[in-house]
Write a protein that holds these residues in place. Structure first.
Motif, short mmCIF file in Angstrom:
data_model
loop_
_atom_site.label_atom_id
_atom_site.label_comp_id
_atom_site.label_asym_id
_atom_site.label_seq_id
_atom_site.Cartn_x
_atom_site.Cartn_y
_atom_site.Cartn_z
N GLY A 240 0.79 -1.21 0.00
CA GLY A 240 0.00 0.00 0.00
C GLY A 240 0.83 1.27 0.00
O GLY A 240 0.27 2.37 0.00
N VAL A 241 2.15 1.12 -0.02
CA VAL A 241 3.05 2.28 -0.06
C VAL A 241 3.84 2.19 -1.36
O VAL A 241 4.55 1.20 -1.59
CB VAL A 241 4.00 2.31 1.15
N ALA A 242 3.72 3.20 -2.20
CA ALA A 242 4.36 3.18 -3.52
C ALA A 242 5.87 3.11 -3.39
O ALA A 242 6.46 3.58 -2.41
CB ALA A 242 3.96 4.43 -4.31
N ASN A 243 6.49 2.50 -4.43
CA ASN A 243 7.95 2.29 -4.41
C ASN A 243 8.74 3.55 -4.12
O ASN A 243 9.73 3.53 -3.39
CB ASN A 243 8.41 1.72 -5.76
N HIS A 244 8.33 4.69 -4.72
CA HIS A 244 9.14 5.90 -4.57
C HIS A 244 9.09 6.47 -3.16
O HIS A 244 9.89 7.34 -2.80
CB HIS A 244 8.70 6.97 -5.58
N ILE A 245 8.17 5.98 -2.33
CA ILE A 245 8.09 6.40 -0.92
C ILE A 245 8.58 5.30 0.00
O ILE A 245 9.10 5.56 1.08
CB ILE A 245 6.63 6.77 -0.56
N ASP A 246 8.45 4.07 -0.45
CA ASP A 246 8.68 2.89 0.39
C ASP A 246 10.18 2.75 0.73
O ASP A 246 11.02 2.62 -0.15
CB ASP A 246 8.20 1.64 -0.36
N GLN A 247 10.49 2.77 2.03
CA GLN A 247 11.87 2.59 2.48
C GLN A 247 12.18 1.13 2.80
O GLN A 247 13.32 0.80 3.14
CB GLN A 247 12.15 3.47 3.71
N CYS A 248 11.16 0.28 2.69
CA CYS A 248 11.34 -1.16 2.95
C CYS A 248 10.63 -1.89 1.82
O CYS A 248 9.45 -2.28 1.94
CB CYS A 248 10.75 -1.54 4.30
N LEU A 249 11.34 -2.08 0.73
CA LEU A 249 10.71 -2.52 -0.52
C LEU A 249 10.35 -4.00 -0.57
O LEU A 249 9.68 -4.42 -1.51
CB LEU A 249 11.61 -2.19 -1.71
N ASN A 250 10.79 -4.78 0.42
CA ASN A 250 10.55 -6.22 0.37
C ASN A 250 9.70 -6.70 1.54
O ASN A 250 9.88 -7.80 2.05
CB ASN A 250 11.88 -6.98 0.34
N THR A 251 8.76 -5.87 1.98
CA THR A 251 7.88 -6.26 3.07
C THR A 251 7.09 -7.51 2.67
O THR A 251 6.51 -7.55 1.59
CB THR A 251 6.90 -5.12 3.40
N PRO A 252 7.04 -8.54 3.53
CA PRO A 252 6.26 -9.75 3.19
C PRO A 252 4.78 -9.43 2.99
O PRO A 252 4.25 -8.46 3.56
CB PRO A 252 6.47 -10.66 4.41
N SER A 253 4.13 -10.24 2.19
CA SER A 253 2.72 -10.03 1.89
C SER A 253 1.87 -10.08 3.15
O SER A 253 2.06 -10.94 4.02
CB SER A 253 2.25 -11.11 0.90
N GLY A 254 0.93 -9.13 3.26
CA GLY A 254 -0.03 -9.13 4.35
C GLY A 254 0.45 -8.47 5.63
O GLY A 254 -0.30 -8.40 6.60
N VAL A 255 1.69 -7.98 5.66
CA VAL A 255 2.25 -7.37 6.88
C VAL A 255 1.84 -5.90 6.96
O VAL A 255 1.94 -5.16 5.98
CB VAL A 255 3.78 -7.50 6.88
N SER A 256 1.38 -5.48 8.14
CA SER A 256 1.02 -4.07 8.34
C SER A 256 2.28 -3.21 8.34
O SER A 256 3.31 -3.60 8.91
CB SER A 256 0.28 -3.90 9.67
N VAL A 257 2.19 -2.06 7.68
CA VAL A 257 3.36 -1.19 7.55
C VAL A 257 3.01 0.23 7.99
O VAL A 257 1.83 0.60 8.09
CB VAL A 257 3.88 -1.17 6.10
N ASP A 258 4.07 1.01 8.21
CA ASP A 258 3.89 2.42 8.54
C ASP A 258 3.89 3.26 7.26
O ASP A 258 3.90 2.71 6.15
CB ASP A 258 4.96 2.89 9.52
N ALA A 259 3.90 4.58 7.41
CA ALA A 259 3.83 5.46 6.24
C ALA A 259 5.05 5.35 5.34
O ALA A 259 5.00 5.73 4.18
CB ALA A 259 3.66 6.90 6.70
#
Length: 441
Positions: A240-259
């Motif tokens: 749910g966080v676009a690549n150009h913003i995402d600082q953790c690009l390999n988050t496992p599927s279904g894991v809740s993330v921050d902004a």
């Protein structure tokens, strides 16, 4: 006869219904020389013959055209007499939607047929044909007509092939995709109908992401951001966080993330919630890979609370991680039976000896005295030596089989001095042959 009439009715109906698909030929004059075959109604008693035709017409700037046609079909009657057939028609043509090369059309008209052996007869004709474009002005043309002689009530049919040439065509501005930008200026000639375009005739793309507005589901994508086919910024790990913003690009599927697109870590211990087995770790506490506070000596008290950080494995500790002090001596009776005059220990008694080893492990600061006893048979000096050997045999098992330090164990023999019961029977003597472990700080 009824078959031909039905064909006329069908073709007339097609002309009336043809507005569902229309072509838009270029406006101008036309000429159409053709050759074909004139099939006379059997009741005429006139042979079928080759026919020649010439059509002069005008194509309007819409699907309609008119054509003045002359047909000549010289033939013979069945009795062998020559007969000249001259036909004059005024036809209307209606062009249907086709392709760049093929254009079908429907046709109908009125006219007269002049038989040299009789009077001129009025006619009605219906039919259709197909044009195959050779270039912008010249086409091959095939045509089929059903001709109703309204006076003799005969039905003829005429099939021709020939050329169709357009000349004097008016120059007309072309806008193939109807987007308001003429083809000569249009750099995107296939813009879908109704789509807003720029001066070049290309669909608008306000956020300049390469996906036109009418397709773009994310109309405000920042400049330079890679997008998918829907115009939305790429999100490779689907968090749910676009690549150009995402600082953790390999988050496992279904894991809740921050902004920032990184997995949540509520207790800030460096281990994300989805991997953390201890979600309420105190701040600034060192943790293991599971997110649990480190307990280096594995005594059940985490390092941050452990005041005795090197407790031996398996020992009992208090809330501070320090050894629990044995308050009073503990005596463990070992029901290890020895054969008469023997110091050998049957392995079946090892489980009892292990209880002593476990207790010593729990209380690392405690020591044990192994006491050996015999019955009264034999001399007192012999029994004394035998009891000492039996106590030492137990000690050796604790040291060698259960890894208890020899500094913590001592052996003593009491011989026949301390019987539990009177040595007046075989059973009582068996009971008196015993070993006892006394454990104290």
């Amino acid at each position: 006869m009824s078959f031909l009439r039905n064909k006329c009715i069908l073709l007339t109906s097609l002309i009336a219904a043809s507005s569902v698909a229309q072509a838009q030929p270029e406006e101008g004059f036309t000429i159409a020389p053709s050759i074909g075959y004139y099939n006379m109604d059997n009741h005429r008693s006139v042979d079928n013959s080759t026919a020649f035709s010439l059509g002069l017409g005008y194509q309007f700037g819409n699907p309609w055209a008119i054509e003045l046609v002359y047909v000549n079909a010289d033939s013979e009657t069945t009795s062998g007499s020559d007969i000249d057939v001259d036909q004059y028609r005024l036809d209307g043509l209606y062009h249907l939607e086709g392709s760049d090369l093929l254009t079908p059309y429907l046709a109908a008209g009125v006219g007269t047929t002049d038989f040299s052996s009789g009077p001129n007869n009025a006619l009605i004709n219906v039919g259709g044909g197909l044009k195959y474009a050779l270039n912008d002005s010249l086409a091959l043309r095939a045509d089929v007509r059903l001709i109703n002689d309204t006076e003799d009530h005969e039905f003829d049919n005429l099939t021709t092939v020939g050329l169709h040439y357009a000349f004097g065509v008016k120059d007309k501005v072309q806008d193939t995709d109807n987007d308001g930008v003429i083809d000569t200026n249009d750099q995107c000639l296939s813009t879908p109908n109704g789509v807003s375009v720029d001066a070049k005739g290309c669909a608008l793309d306000d956020d300049k992401d390469g996906v036109a507005n009418h397709i773009d589901q994310c109309l405000n994508t920042p400049s330079g951001v890679s997008v998918d086919a829907k115009g939305c910024a790429l999100d490779d790990d689907k968090d749910g966080v676009a690549n150009h913003i995402d600082q953790c690009l390999n988050t496992p599927s279904g894991v809740s993330v921050d902004a920032k697109g990184c997995a949540l870590d509520d207790d800030k211990d460096g281990v994300a919630n989805h991997a953390d087995q201890c979600l309420n770790t105190r701040p600034n506490t060192a943790v293991d890979a599971k997110g649990c506070s480190l307990d280096t000596d594995n005594d059940g008290v985490v390092n941050s609370l452990d005041m005795c950080a090197n407790s031996a494995a398996g020992s009992k500790v208090d809330a501070k991680g320090c050894y629990v002090v044995l308050e009073e001596a503990k005596t463990i009776s070992l029901d290890v039976q020895f054969a008469n005059n023997s110091v050998l220990i049957d392995p079946k008694y090892y489980a009892q000896i292990e209880e002593v080893a476990d207790f010593l492990t729990e209380y690392p600061e405690a020591d044990a005295v192994i006491e050996g006893h015999t019955d009264d048979r034999g001399t007192e000096s012999y029994n004394q030596a035998l009891s000492e050997k039996r106590a030492q045999a137990i000690t050796d098992v604790l040291i060698n089989s259960f890894s208890i330090s020899q500094d913590r164990i001592s052996a003593i023999g009491y011989g026949e001095e301390k019987p539990l019961v009177s040595n007046n029977s075989a059973e009582n003597r068996r009971i008196n042959r015993r070993v006892t472990a006394v454990i104290s700080n």
